[in-house]
Design an enzyme around this catalytic site. Structure first.
Site, PDB file in Angstrom:
ATOM      1  N   ASP A 146      -4.493   4.182  -9.876  1.00  0.00           N
ATOM      2  CA  ASP A 146      -3.498   4.268  -8.823  1.00  0.00           C
ATOM      3  C   ASP A 146      -3.595   5.109  -7.617  1.00  0.00           C
ATOM      4  O   ASP A 146      -3.256   6.143  -7.319  1.00  0.00           O
ATOM      5  CB  ASP A 146      -2.212   4.673  -9.466  1.00  0.00           C
ATOM      6  CG  ASP A 146      -1.695   3.846 -10.471  1.00  0.00           C
ATOM      7  OD1 ASP A 146      -0.636   2.977 -10.041  1.00  0.00           O
ATOM      8  OD2 ASP A 146      -2.172   3.673 -11.635  1.00  0.00           O
ATOM      9  N   ASP A 173      -4.713  -0.707  -9.553  1.00  0.00           N
ATOM     10  CA  ASP A 173      -4.036  -0.254  -8.361  1.00  0.00           C
ATOM     11  C   ASP A 173      -5.128   0.567  -7.506  1.00  0.00           C
ATOM     12  O   ASP A 173      -5.132   1.720  -7.626  1.00  0.00           O
ATOM     13  CB  ASP A 173      -2.806   0.623  -8.427  1.00  0.00           C
ATOM     14  CG  ASP A 173      -1.668  -0.244  -8.762  1.00  0.00           C
ATOM     15  OD1 ASP A 173      -1.669  -1.510  -8.889  1.00  0.00           O
ATOM     16  OD2 ASP A 173      -0.661   0.284  -8.959  1.00  0.00           O
ATOM     17  N   TYR A 176      -3.857  -0.248  -2.497  1.00  0.00           N
ATOM     18  CA  TYR A 176      -2.322  -0.219  -1.996  1.00  0.00           C
ATOM     19  C   TYR A 176      -2.447  -0.957  -0.508  1.00  0.00           C
ATOM     20  O   TYR A 176      -1.519  -0.523   0.173  1.00  0.00           O
ATOM     21  CB  TYR A 176      -1.774   1.516  -1.943  1.00  0.00           C
ATOM     22  CG  TYR A 176      -1.293   1.650  -3.384  1.00  0.00           C
ATOM     23  CD1 TYR A 176       0.213   1.679  -3.645  1.00  0.00           C
ATOM     24  CD2 TYR A 176      -2.161   2.124  -4.393  1.00  0.00           C
ATOM     25  CE1 TYR A 176       0.441   2.051  -4.779  1.00  0.00           C
ATOM     26  CE2 TYR A 176      -1.901   2.482  -5.596  1.00  0.00           C
ATOM     27  CZ  TYR A 176      -0.451   2.522  -5.920  1.00  0.00           C
ATOM     28  OH  TYR A 176      -0.125   2.943  -7.336  1.00  0.00           O
ATOM     29  N   ASN A 206      -0.674  -4.312 -10.526  1.00  0.00           N
ATOM     30  CA  ASN A 206       0.378  -5.203  -9.599  1.00  0.00           C
ATOM     31  C   ASN A 206      -0.070  -5.136  -8.185  1.00  0.00           C
ATOM     32  O   ASN A 206       0.418  -5.916  -7.401  1.00  0.00           O
ATOM     33  CB  ASN A 206       1.604  -4.508 -10.010  1.00  0.00           C
ATOM     34  CG  ASN A 206       1.764  -2.938  -9.830  1.00  0.00           C
ATOM     35  OD1 ASN A 206       1.024  -2.226 -10.165  1.00  0.00           O
ATOM     36  ND2 ASN A 206       2.863  -2.695  -9.052  1.00  0.00           N
ATOM     37  N   HIS A 299       8.678   2.651 -15.003  1.00  0.00           N
ATOM     38  CA  HIS A 299       8.241   1.503 -15.823  1.00  0.00           C
ATOM     39  C   HIS A 299       8.182   1.511 -17.557  1.00  0.00           C
ATOM     40  O   HIS A 299       7.313   0.913 -18.145  1.00  0.00           O
ATOM     41  CB  HIS A 299       6.606   1.346 -15.475  1.00  0.00           C
ATOM     42  CG  HIS A 299       6.275   1.454 -13.860  1.00  0.00           C
ATOM     43  ND1 HIS A 299       6.693   0.504 -12.960  1.00  0.00           N
ATOM     44  CD2 HIS A 299       5.710   2.497 -13.067  1.00  0.00           C
ATOM     45  CE1 HIS A 299       6.473   0.591 -11.807  1.00  0.00           C
ATOM     46  NE2 HIS A 299       5.713   1.895 -11.752  1.00  0.00           N
ATOM     47  N   HIS A 326      -0.647   2.997 -13.755  1.00  0.00           N
ATOM     48  CA  HIS A 326       0.753   2.393 -13.220  1.00  0.00           C
ATOM     49  C   HIS A 326       2.004   3.486 -13.213  1.00  0.00           C
ATOM     50  O   HIS A 326       2.408   3.369 -12.249  1.00  0.00           O
ATOM     51  CB  HIS A 326       1.151   1.252 -14.444  1.00  0.00           C
ATOM     52  CG  HIS A 326       2.207   0.232 -14.002  1.00  0.00           C
ATOM     53  ND1 HIS A 326       2.239  -0.377 -12.615  1.00  0.00           N
ATOM     54  CD2 HIS A 326       3.197  -0.310 -14.554  1.00  0.00           C
ATOM     55  CE1 HIS A 326       3.137  -0.982 -12.498  1.00  0.00           C
ATOM     56  NE2 HIS A 326       3.820  -1.237 -13.775  1.00  0.00           N
ATOM     57  N   VAL A 327       1.825   4.106 -14.220  1.00  0.00           N
ATOM     58  CA  VAL A 327       3.072   5.302 -14.222  1.00  0.00           C
ATOM     59  C   VAL A 327       2.215   6.596 -13.524  1.00  0.00           C
ATOM     60  O   VAL A 327       1.272   6.839 -13.694  1.00  0.00           O
ATOM     61  CB  VAL A 327       3.464   5.629 -15.639  1.00  0.00           C
ATOM     62  CG1 VAL A 327       4.428   6.766 -15.403  1.00  0.00           C
ATOM     63  CG2 VAL A 327       4.052   4.724 -16.334  1.00  0.00           C
ATOM     64  N   HIS A 328       2.870   6.911 -12.242  1.00  0.00           N
ATOM     65  CA  HIS A 328       2.107   7.822 -11.410  1.00  0.00           C
ATOM     66  C   HIS A 328       2.363   9.325 -12.074  1.00  0.00           C
ATOM     67  O   HIS A 328       3.056  10.164 -11.706  1.00  0.00           O
ATOM     68  CB  HIS A 328       2.727   7.870 -10.218  1.00  0.00           C
ATOM     69  CG  HIS A 328       2.668   6.533  -9.392  1.00  0.00           C
ATOM     70  ND1 HIS A 328       3.366   6.113  -8.526  1.00  0.00           N
ATOM     71  CD2 HIS A 328       1.955   5.515  -9.712  1.00  0.00           C
ATOM     72  CE1 HIS A 328       2.888   4.643  -8.141  1.00  0.00           C
ATOM     73  NE2 HIS A 328       1.958   4.285  -9.013  1.00  0.00           N
TER      74      HIS A 328
END
Length: 435
Positions: A146, A173, A176, A206, A299, A326-328
């Site tokens: 991410d 990710d 962005y 995603n 999430h 995914h989870v920041h």
């Protein structure tokens, strides 16, 4: 007077101790980076990055504005003296009103392990240099997901650049861009200093989907720009593949493509695991985007479907570590399986804290689950140094006011060394042979 001095000293001491023992105060979010792209000749190689393409090969990817620019890479072990040349392929894509440049993919090799090579893309332009990973332990991976393109992204990349790593692992990710295709171009320029020098191995998240119903299929931009060694590992899709480096077998899975037991991905995973030789690659790592073990409110439960389909297979295969994004935030588990601590399960790590524009996920579920060892919502990156066939050292480095601070660390023993692999040999065989 003496009493006042004593009170002053006592209060000062209390304040000092309070400051030292207070909870970590997280820095504020940083703005999205804005780039002023300076004009370059149309043949000039841009967004250069490299990835592993087999045991002794490397894929060099770059973009040019000139459609006639050749997809060749000249390379050698001395600066300015290229003893070899390789011819590759190219592609491009259109996305609504955006047209990409010419995207080149050229595989070079065979290459010597643990060696610096100098290379030039397209027959002209600047010289780059890369270093191939070692053939044997120790080997070090830099890990972060991410990323995005913010001030914290730049801080994370600067910290990774200080790490003496061999391969960068990114569990989804990347840019962005989110449909704004020029942001893929700026991301390529942002990561080029690192990604042109050490291999970046990535899988999709995603934010790479970018599908438009009836107009655009998903992952078009990602697949065109970040080609991974899926063909070399027997996969039919760039969204899942595997590779080996210095005694480690790494499997990159797709959270956003079919993963049930009837899917192509599941069939490929079984075939790939059947080829793993733990005497040759005693360490087995798996990466994908959506975490299965997540005590953050963000999430929550999104990985349950993939977990239900694949966890028993990964458990039977004695996967050592699972890395997700995914989870920041950051979280590390004990060895776990089926929701409970298990000495033969995998260590799960969530590391979606690279610096994205959406900010951190601060909310955690309490009480902390038994399987969760450490969790914190801060930007940072991880480093995994696999020292030998039995031991590895994992550390997470928080970005603390632009200084990399080691905030979590643990020694991990391989499941080969613990005896779990031999114990589950028959279980794995039965799963792999099942239709």
């Amino acid at each position: 007077m003496e009493l006042m001095k004593l009170i002053t000293v006592t209060v000062s001491l209390f304040i000092s101790v309070t400051v030292i023992t207070a909870d970590y105060v997280r820095p504020q979010p940083r703005k999205t980076l804005h780039f002023q792209l300076s004009p370059k000749p149309s043949f000039y190689p841009q967004q250069v990055h490299i990835s592993l393409a087999g045991d002794e090969s490397m894929r060099v990817t770059w973009v040019t504005d000139d459609d006639s620019s050749p997809s060749i890479v000249e390379y050698g072990t001395l600066p300015g003296r290229y003893s070899s040349v390789a011819q590759g392929e190219s592609t491009s894509y259109n996305y609504l009103f955006y047209s990409s440049g010419k995207i080149h993919h050229t595989v070079i090799g065979p290459l010597e392990h643990d060696t610096v090579y100098f290379y030039r893309c397209g027959g002209q332009g600047p010289e780059f240099q890369l270093k191939t990973p070692p053939a044997q332990f120790p080997v070090t991976f830099a890990v972060v997901g991410d990323l995005g393109q913010t001030g914290w992204t730049k801080s994370t990349l600067d910290h990774i650049d200080q790490c003496k790593y061999d391969v960068h692992l990114l569990p989804g990710d990347l840019s962005y861009a989110d449909y704004m295709q020029h942001r893929w171009d700026t991301f390529g320029e942002l990561v080029q200093p690192l990604a042109s020098a050490k291999p970046w191995m990535v899988t999709e998240g995603n934010h790479e989907q970018e599908n438009i119903p009836l107009l655009k299929d998903g992952f078009e931009s990602y697949n065109a720009r970040w080609k991974m060694p899926f063909e070399e590992s027997g996969s039919s899709s760039n969204l899942y593949y595997s590779f080996e480096v210095a005694g480690v077998h790494v499997i990159m899975l797709g959270s956003y493509t079919d993963y049930d037991e009837q899917s192509d991905q599941f069939s490929w995973l079984k075939a790939d695991l059947s080829k793993v030789d733990r005497t040759k690659t005693p360490w087995l790592l798996v990466l994908f985007h959506v975490p299965w073990y997540n005590s953050n409110k963000a999430h929550k439960g999104e990985g349950d479907g993939m977990m239900a389909a694949m966890e028993s297979l990964l458990y039977a295969a004695s996967v050592d570590m699972v890395l997700a994004g995914h989870v920041h935030a950051y979280e590390r588990s004990k060895r776990v399986n089926n929701g409970r601590p298990d000495p033969c399960g995998a260590v799960h790590i969530t590391i979606g804290d690279g610096g994205n524009r959406e900010g951190l996920a601060h909310g955690y579920i309490n009480p902390q689950p038994e399987w969760s060892v450490f969790r914190e919502a801060s930007f940072g990156h991880g480093e995994l140094k696999i020292v030998n066939s039995t031991h590895a050292f994992w550390s997470w480095h928080r970005n603390d006011d632009d200084e990399p601070v080691r905030s979590d660390q643990v020694w991990i023993t391989s499941l080969v060394n613990s005896g779990c692999v031999s114990e589950k040999k028959n279980e794995l065989r039965d799963i792999l042979m099942a239709p």
